[in-house]
Design a protein around this motif. Sequence first.
Motif, PDB file in Angstrom:
ATOM      1  N   ALA A   1       3.995  14.243  -7.104  1.00 16.59           N
ATOM      2  CA  ALA A   1       5.264  13.903  -7.752  1.00 16.59           C
ATOM      3  C   ALA A   1       5.614  14.900  -8.854  1.00 16.59           C
ATOM      4  N   LEU A   2       4.584  15.446  -9.518  1.00 21.90           N
ATOM      5  CA  LEU A   2       4.810  16.389 -10.612  1.00 21.90           C
ATOM      6  C   LEU A   2       5.064  17.813 -10.129  1.00 21.90           C
ATOM      7  N   THR A   3       4.538  18.137  -8.956  1.00 23.72           N
ATOM      8  CA  THR A   3       4.610  19.527  -8.507  1.00 23.72           C
ATOM      9  C   THR A   3       5.522  19.739  -7.303  1.00 23.72           C
ATOM     10  N   GLY A   4       5.856  18.668  -6.607  1.00 27.04           N
ATOM     11  CA  GLY A   4       6.695  18.798  -5.413  1.00 27.04           C
ATOM     12  C   GLY A   4       8.047  18.149  -5.603  1.00 27.04           C
ATOM     13  N   THR A   5       8.753  17.987  -4.499  1.00 26.79           N
ATOM     14  CA  THR A   5      10.095  17.407  -4.553  1.00 26.79           C
ATOM     15  C   THR A   5      10.241  16.148  -3.714  1.00 26.79           C
ATOM     16  N   THR A   6       9.355  15.921  -2.747  1.00 23.37           N
ATOM     17  CA  THR A   6       9.561  14.822  -1.802  1.00 23.37           C
ATOM     18  C   THR A   6       9.395  13.446  -2.438  1.00 23.37           C
ATOM     19  N   LEU A   7       8.582  13.340  -3.484  1.00 26.91           N
ATOM     20  CA  LEU A   7       8.348  12.033  -4.116  1.00 26.91           C
ATOM     21  C   LEU A   7       9.164  11.846  -5.378  1.00 26.91           C
ATOM     22  N   ARG A   8       9.779  12.877  -5.853  1.00 26.88           N
ATOM     23  CA  ARG A   8      10.473  12.841  -7.137  1.00 26.88           C
ATOM     24  C   ARG A   8      11.607  11.815  -7.122  1.00 26.88           C
ATOM     25  N   GLY A   9      11.627  10.968  -8.151  1.00 30.25           N
ATOM     26  CA  GLY A   9      12.688   9.989  -8.304  1.00 30.25           C
ATOM     27  C   GLY A   9      12.506   8.714  -7.514  1.00 30.25           C
ATOM     28  N   ARG A  10      11.380   8.575  -6.831  1.00 28.20           N
ATOM     29  CA  ARG A  10      11.161   7.387  -6.012  1.00 28.20           C
ATOM     30  C   ARG A  10      10.320   6.342  -6.751  1.00 28.20           C
ATOM     31  N   ALA A  11      10.408   5.104  -6.300  1.00 28.47           N
ATOM     32  CA  ALA A  11       9.530   4.026  -6.757  1.00 28.47           C
ATOM     33  C   ALA A  11       8.571   3.725  -5.618  1.00 28.47           C
ATOM     34  N   LEU A  12       7.275   3.931  -5.855  1.00 29.95           N
ATOM     35  CA  LEU A  12       6.289   3.894  -4.779  1.00 29.95           C
ATOM     36  C   LEU A  12       5.267   2.794  -5.018  1.00 29.95           C
ATOM     37  N   ALA A  13       5.210   1.828  -4.107  1.00 25.86           N
ATOM     38  CA  ALA A  13       4.159   0.819  -4.121  1.00 25.86           C
ATOM     39  C   ALA A  13       2.953   1.420  -3.414  1.00 25.86           C
ATOM     40  N   LEU A  14       1.820   1.491  -4.099  1.00 28.93           N
ATOM     41  CA  LEU A  14       0.650   2.203  -3.587  1.00 28.93           C
ATOM     42  C   LEU A  14      -0.507   1.242  -3.343  1.00 28.93           C
ATOM     43  N   THR A  15      -1.171   1.417  -2.210  1.00 28.74           N
ATOM     44  CA  THR A  15      -2.379   0.652  -1.913  1.00 28.74           C
ATOM     45  C   THR A  15      -3.391   1.581  -1.263  1.00 28.74           C
ATOM     46  N   GLY A  16      -4.594   1.046  -1.099  1.00 29.16           N
ATOM     47  CA  GLY A  16      -5.551   1.697  -0.235  1.00 29.16           C
ATOM     48  C   GLY A  16      -5.184   1.431   1.219  1.00 29.16           C
ATOM     49  N   GLY A  17      -5.999   1.922   2.114  1.00 29.60           N
ATOM     50  CA  GLY A  17      -5.674   1.816   3.532  1.00 29.60           C
ATOM     51  C   GLY A  17      -6.256   0.626   4.240  1.00 29.60           C
ATOM     52  N   GLN A  18      -6.994  -0.247   3.519  1.00 32.47           N
ATOM     53  CA  GLN A  18      -7.683  -1.361   4.180  1.00 32.47           C
ATOM     54  C   GLN A  18      -7.662  -2.596   3.299  1.00 32.47           C
ATOM     55  N   SER A  19      -7.351  -3.741   3.907  1.00 38.11           N
ATOM     56  CA  SER A  19      -7.434  -5.012   3.205  1.00 38.11           C
ATOM     57  C   SER A  19      -8.874  -5.516   3.250  1.00 38.11           C
ATOM     58  N   LEU A  20      -9.416  -5.844   2.069  1.00 38.05           N
ATOM     59  CA  LEU A  20     -10.779  -6.347   1.960  1.00 38.05           C
ATOM     60  C   LEU A  20     -10.792  -7.543   1.016  1.00 38.05           C
ATOM     61  N   THR A  21     -11.555  -8.561   1.364  1.00 36.47           N
ATOM     62  CA  THR A  21     -11.762  -9.641   0.408  1.00 36.47           C
ATOM     63  C   THR A  21     -12.777  -9.174  -0.640  1.00 36.47           C
ATOM     64  N   PHE A  22     -12.834  -9.903  -1.744  1.00 35.71           N
ATOM     65  CA  PHE A  22     -13.871  -9.586  -2.729  1.00 35.71           C
ATOM     66  C   PHE A  22     -15.256  -9.691  -2.095  1.00 35.71           C
ATOM     67  N   ARG A  23     -15.424 -10.690  -1.257  1.00 36.56           N
ATOM     68  CA  ARG A  23     -16.727 -10.877  -0.605  1.00 36.56           C
ATOM     69  C   ARG A  23     -17.069  -9.659   0.265  1.00 36.56           C
ATOM     70  N   GLU A  24     -16.064  -9.130   0.965  1.00 39.26           N
ATOM     71  CA  GLU A  24     -16.287  -7.953   1.808  1.00 39.26           C
ATOM     72  C   GLU A  24     -16.569  -6.707   0.961  1.00 39.26           C
ATOM     73  N   GLN A  25     -15.892  -6.573  -0.177  1.00 39.74           N
ATOM     74  CA  GLN A  25     -16.189  -5.449  -1.068  1.00 39.74           C
ATOM     75  C   GLN A  25     -17.627  -5.524  -1.568  1.00 39.74           C
ATOM     76  N   ILE A  26     -18.059  -6.718  -1.919  1.00 40.92           N
ATOM     77  CA  ILE A  26     -19.426  -6.888  -2.422  1.00 40.92           C
ATOM     78  C   ILE A  26     -20.438  -6.566  -1.315  1.00 40.92           C
ATOM     79  N   ALA A  27     -20.103  -6.916  -0.078  1.00 37.38           N
ATOM     80  CA  ALA A  27     -20.986  -6.583   1.039  1.00 37.38           C
ATOM     81  C   ALA A  27     -21.103  -5.070   1.210  1.00 37.38           C
ATOM     82  N   VAL A  28     -20.004  -4.359   1.059  1.00 37.26           N
ATOM     83  CA  VAL A  28     -20.043  -2.891   1.115  1.00 37.26           C
ATOM     84  C   VAL A  28     -20.926  -2.355   0.006  1.00 37.26           C
ATOM     85  N   LEU A  29     -20.741  -2.876  -1.186  1.00 37.84           N
ATOM     86  CA  LEU A  29     -21.543  -2.429  -2.325  1.00 37.84           C
ATOM     87  C   LEU A  29     -23.024  -2.718  -2.088  1.00 37.84           C
ATOM     88  N   ALA A  30     -23.326  -3.872  -1.496  1.00 42.68           N
ATOM     89  CA  ALA A  30     -24.717  -4.215  -1.199  1.00 42.68           C
ATOM     90  C   ALA A  30     -25.323  -3.224  -0.205  1.00 42.68           C
TER      91      ALA A  30
END
Length: 285
Positions: free
Chosen positions: A175-204
């Motif tokens: 957004a700071l160096t290019g033009t394609t994102l400039r002036g937009r409002a962007l909702a950002l997420t990761g690429g995968q839905s995980l429950t807290f329980r699933e995140q803890i399993a990954v951490l384990a």
Amino acid sequence: MTVLITGARGQVGRAVLRRLHAVGLPVRAASAHPADLTVPAGVETVELALDRPQTLPAALDGVRQVFLYPQPEGIEAFTGAARAAGVEHVVLLSSASVLGPDAETDPLASHSLLVERALLAAGLPSTLLRPDAFASNALGWCHATVHHQPIQLAYPDAHIAPIHPEDIADVAVEALTGTTLRGRALALTGGQSLTFREQIAVLAEVLGREIPVETITRAQAEQQLGRFMPAAAAGSLLALWEAATAGPAPIADTTRTLLARPERTFRQWATENATAFDAHRGASR
């Protein structure tokens, strides 16, 4: 054409600063306590506190773009000083919470919403980054894992799509160096839905040992969260997690859709930060 980085001690601010400096762009790191900043050699540091307007002119001198952390106190003074200094573009690290139906009164959302509205009212060209839950929020589980205690949650099956802070930094730099994102409002997420329980399993799996999960009452959770945040904010957060038990979290814009590069995963974040969750690993390094 200096870029001012506010919140330069934060995980996203630091990452943005490193990237811009690495490609040779002039950057200035700002903090209310600049002596506490750790920046690459050659990076200028400056005092900036939005609630101390006298710090604004020097911090903004020669600046054309700002990476801004949301702080409503003093935001009108900032926008006025930015316009007077000739700032051409602001990239705001906002929050997905501003998209909620009760954002104006919600203690988690109103903080960022006030800053968004102040920027727009001032006519400052702005790009609004609205990330959902950071993967690094999992650091709140460190005390339990280091002491081999169960992680206590009121809603262990709440779904989120955690985003790696480095992904947010990548989008901010574009957004700071290019033009394609400039002036937009962007909702950002990761690429995968995980429950807290699933995140803890990954951490384990990353740590190579079991991490038990214990379900507690909402009242118990409110008491625990109240040690770190106002009661109203704790209640709002728990209401959000309760609603998130209904099903998978929606995936919004990611580095894949915005930058044509794969999202960093929660497993990647957990692997990178494993020492924070394990006293033995931390001591052995």
